[in-house]
Each structure stands twice: as structure tokens, then as C-alpha cells.
Scaffold this motif. Structure first.
Motif, PDB file in Angstrom:
ATOM      1  N   GLN A 101       0.841  -1.193   0.000  1.00  0.00           N
ATOM      2  CA  GLN A 101       0.000   0.000   0.000  1.00  0.00           C
ATOM      3  C   GLN A 101       0.879   1.247   0.000  1.00  0.00           C
ATOM      4  O   GLN A 101       1.783   1.386   0.813  1.00  0.00           O
ATOM      5  N   LEU A 102       0.594   2.143  -0.935  1.00  0.00           N
ATOM      6  CA  LEU A 102       1.319   3.405  -1.074  1.00  0.00           C
ATOM      7  C   LEU A 102       0.324   4.541  -1.233  1.00  0.00           C
ATOM      8  O   LEU A 102      -0.805   4.331  -1.668  1.00  0.00           O
ATOM      9  N   THR A 103       0.761   5.748  -0.918  1.00  0.00           N
ATOM     10  CA  THR A 103      -0.018   6.950  -1.191  1.00  0.00           C
ATOM     11  C   THR A 103       0.750   7.765  -2.221  1.00  0.00           C
ATOM     12  O   THR A 103       1.932   8.067  -2.025  1.00  0.00           O
ATOM     13  N   LEU A 104       0.083   8.103  -3.313  1.00  0.00           N
ATOM     14  CA  LEU A 104       0.683   8.933  -4.353  1.00  0.00           C
ATOM     15  C   LEU A 104      -0.039  10.263  -4.380  1.00  0.00           C
ATOM     16  O   LEU A 104      -1.269  10.314  -4.343  1.00  0.00           O
ATOM     17  N   GLU A 105       0.715  11.347  -4.452  1.00  0.00           N
ATOM     18  CA  GLU A 105       0.139  12.685  -4.530  1.00  0.00           C
ATOM     19  C   GLU A 105       0.690  13.383  -5.772  1.00  0.00           C
ATOM     20  O   GLU A 105       1.879  13.308  -6.053  1.00  0.00           O
ATOM     21  N   PHE A 106      -0.203  14.047  -6.491  1.00  0.00           N
ATOM     22  CA  PHE A 106       0.173  14.763  -7.711  1.00  0.00           C
ATOM     23  C   PHE A 106      -0.171  16.231  -7.528  1.00  0.00           C
ATOM     24  O   PHE A 106      -1.278  16.571  -7.108  1.00  0.00           O
ATOM     25  N   GLY A 107       0.765  17.129  -7.871  1.00  0.00           N
ATOM     26  CA  GLY A 107       0.516  18.557  -7.718  1.00  0.00           C
ATOM     27  C   GLY A 107       1.171  19.363  -8.826  1.00  0.00           C
ATOM     28  O   GLY A 107       1.857  18.837  -9.698  1.00  0.00           O
ATOM     29  N   GLY A 108       0.945  20.672  -8.782  1.00  0.00           N
ATOM     30  CA  GLY A 108       1.535  21.572  -9.768  1.00  0.00           C
ATOM     31  C   GLY A 108       0.955  21.400 -11.159  1.00  0.00           C
ATOM     32  O   GLY A 108       1.597  21.739 -12.141  1.00  0.00           O
ATOM     33  N   GLY A 109      -0.241  20.826 -11.240  1.00  0.00           N
ATOM     34  CA  GLY A 109      -0.891  20.611 -12.531  1.00  0.00           C
ATOM     35  C   GLY A 109      -0.859  19.159 -12.980  1.00  0.00           C
ATOM     36  O   GLY A 109      -1.623  18.772 -13.864  1.00  0.00           O
ATOM     37  N   LEU A 110      -0.012  18.324 -12.393  1.00  0.00           N
ATOM     38  CA  LEU A 110       0.059  16.913 -12.790  1.00  0.00           C
ATOM     39  C   LEU A 110      -1.226  16.160 -12.472  1.00  0.00           C
ATOM     40  O   LEU A 110      -1.536  15.162 -13.121  1.00  0.00           O
ATOM     41  N   GLU A 111      -1.973  16.651 -11.490  1.00  0.00           N
ATOM     42  CA  GLU A 111      -3.237  15.976 -11.145  1.00  0.00           C
ATOM     43  C   GLU A 111      -4.222  15.994 -12.310  1.00  0.00           C
ATOM     44  O   GLU A 111      -5.097  15.136 -12.412  1.00  0.00           O
ATOM     45  N   LEU A 112      -4.058  16.945 -13.228  1.00  0.00           N
ATOM     46  CA  LEU A 112      -4.943  17.019 -14.392  1.00  0.00           C
ATOM     47  C   LEU A 112      -4.782  15.806 -15.303  1.00  0.00           C
ATOM     48  O   LEU A 112      -5.696  15.456 -16.044  1.00  0.00           O
ATOM     49  N   LEU A 113      -3.620  15.146 -15.231  1.00  0.00           N
ATOM     50  CA  LEU A 113      -3.386  13.949 -16.028  1.00  0.00           C
ATOM     51  C   LEU A 113      -4.057  12.715 -15.417  1.00  0.00           C
ATOM     52  O   LEU A 113      -4.137  11.674 -16.042  1.00  0.00           O
ATOM     53  N   CYS A 114      -4.516  12.857 -14.172  1.00  0.00           N
ATOM     54  CA  CYS A 114      -5.132  11.744 -13.426  1.00  0.00           C
ATOM     55  C   CYS A 114      -6.574  12.077 -13.070  1.00  0.00           C
ATOM     56  O   CYS A 114      -6.994  11.913 -11.922  1.00  0.00           O
ATOM     57  N   ASP A 115      -7.316  12.589 -14.021  1.00  0.00           N
ATOM     58  CA  ASP A 115      -8.730  12.959 -13.798  1.00  0.00           C
ATOM     59  C   ASP A 115      -8.897  13.958 -12.660  1.00  0.00           C
ATOM     60  O   ASP A 115      -9.875  13.908 -11.910  1.00  0.00           O
ATOM     61  N   SER A 116      -7.941  14.843 -12.478  1.00  0.00           N
ATOM     62  CA  SER A 116      -7.964  15.905 -11.463  1.00  0.00           C
ATOM     63  C   SER A 116      -8.033  15.378 -10.031  1.00  0.00           C
ATOM     64  O   SER A 116      -8.473  16.079  -9.129  1.00  0.00           O
ATOM     65  N   ASN A 125      -1.757   2.650 -15.091  1.00  0.00           N
ATOM     66  CA  ASN A 125      -2.979   2.585 -14.291  1.00  0.00           C
ATOM     67  C   ASN A 125      -3.575   3.924 -13.858  1.00  0.00           C
ATOM     68  O   ASN A 125      -4.767   3.977 -13.571  1.00  0.00           O
ATOM     69  N   LEU A 126      -2.770   4.976 -13.776  1.00  0.00           N
ATOM     70  CA  LEU A 126      -3.306   6.249 -13.263  1.00  0.00           C
ATOM     71  C   LEU A 126      -3.371   7.367 -14.295  1.00  0.00           C
ATOM     72  O   LEU A 126      -4.305   8.161 -14.280  1.00  0.00           O
ATOM     73  N   ILE A 127      -2.375   7.455 -15.154  1.00  0.00           N
ATOM     74  CA  ILE A 127      -2.336   8.552 -16.125  1.00  0.00           C
ATOM     75  C   ILE A 127      -3.410   8.307 -17.178  1.00  0.00           C
ATOM     76  O   ILE A 127      -3.385   7.315 -17.884  1.00  0.00           O
ATOM     77  N   LYS A 128      -4.354   9.218 -17.258  1.00  0.00           N
ATOM     78  CA  LYS A 128      -5.491   9.063 -18.170  1.00  0.00           C
ATOM     79  C   LYS A 128      -5.265   9.735 -19.521  1.00  0.00           C
ATOM     80  O   LYS A 128      -5.892   9.374 -20.507  1.00  0.00           O
ATOM     81  N   GLU A 129      -4.419  10.742 -19.545  1.00  0.00           N
ATOM     82  CA  GLU A 129      -4.168  11.449 -20.805  1.00  0.00           C
ATOM     83  C   GLU A 129      -2.765  12.036 -20.796  1.00  0.00           C
ATOM     84  O   GLU A 129      -2.199  12.303 -19.744  1.00  0.00           O
TER      85      GLU A 129
END
Length: 99
Positions: free
Chosen positions: A2-17, A46-50
């Protein structure tokens, strides 16, 4: 694992926000430890949607993406060879911003 991944600085937009992802990922068959190289391949699949090219270049993250493993810069822990452990927190932050 089990891991926690955090995306910020605009990268979250690649993972359905979605900024924070609680994931379960196992090491590859025949390998005891999970490394950042394997995690990045898992994230791409598995996570990057676009637009995965905005996150990765080859097997690593693009220049301008800061990676922290448990609040420590991955450049200090071995980058792609960094070994991950149960409940680690991995943060990806884009330092490149348009204007």
C-alpha cells in the motif's frame, strides 16, 4: 504493498484531477522489492489518463517534475533505484508552469 501517491503543480490534471491516490501495487514477479522504476511504469499504465508524455520521458519522469519519497528528494535516495516500503508516500510536483 500500500502506497499513497500525490500529484501537484498541474500533474493531477493527467489523473482525472484527483490529487491523492491510495494504491496497492506489488513488485514484479521474481523481484522482492518494489522500486521507483516499477512504480512509474505502474502509474503510467494505471493512473495517467491522458498525455503521459507530460509526466514521463522514457522510463523516468520528465525534467521539471520534483519527486519526493516520504518528503525526501528522490535524487538523494537513488532515483529509479529507490526502494519503496509499505505505506510510503510518493509526491510528484511539476515545477514548470505556463503563463
Amino acid at each position: 504493498m500500500q502506497l499513497t501517491l500525490e500529484f501537484g503543480g498541474g500533474l493531477e490534471l493527467l489523473c482525472d484531477s484527483v490529487k491523492i491516490h491510495k494504491i496497492n501495487v506489488d513488485p514484479e514477479a521474481g523481484v522482492e522489492k518494489l522500486t521507483m522504476k516499477h512504480l512509474l511504469a505502474w502509474v503510467r499504465t494505471n493512473l495517467i489518463k491522458e498525455r503521459p508524455e507530460m509526466f514521463m520521458k522514457g522510463d523516468s519522469v520528465r525534467p521539471g517534475v520534483l519527486v519526493l519519497v516520504n518528503d525526501c528528494d528522490w535524487e538523494l535516495t537513488g532515483q529509479l533505484d529507490t526502494t519503496l516500503e509499505e505505506k510510503d508516500v510518493v509526491v510528484f510536483i511539476s515545477t514548470l508552469h505556463g503563463g
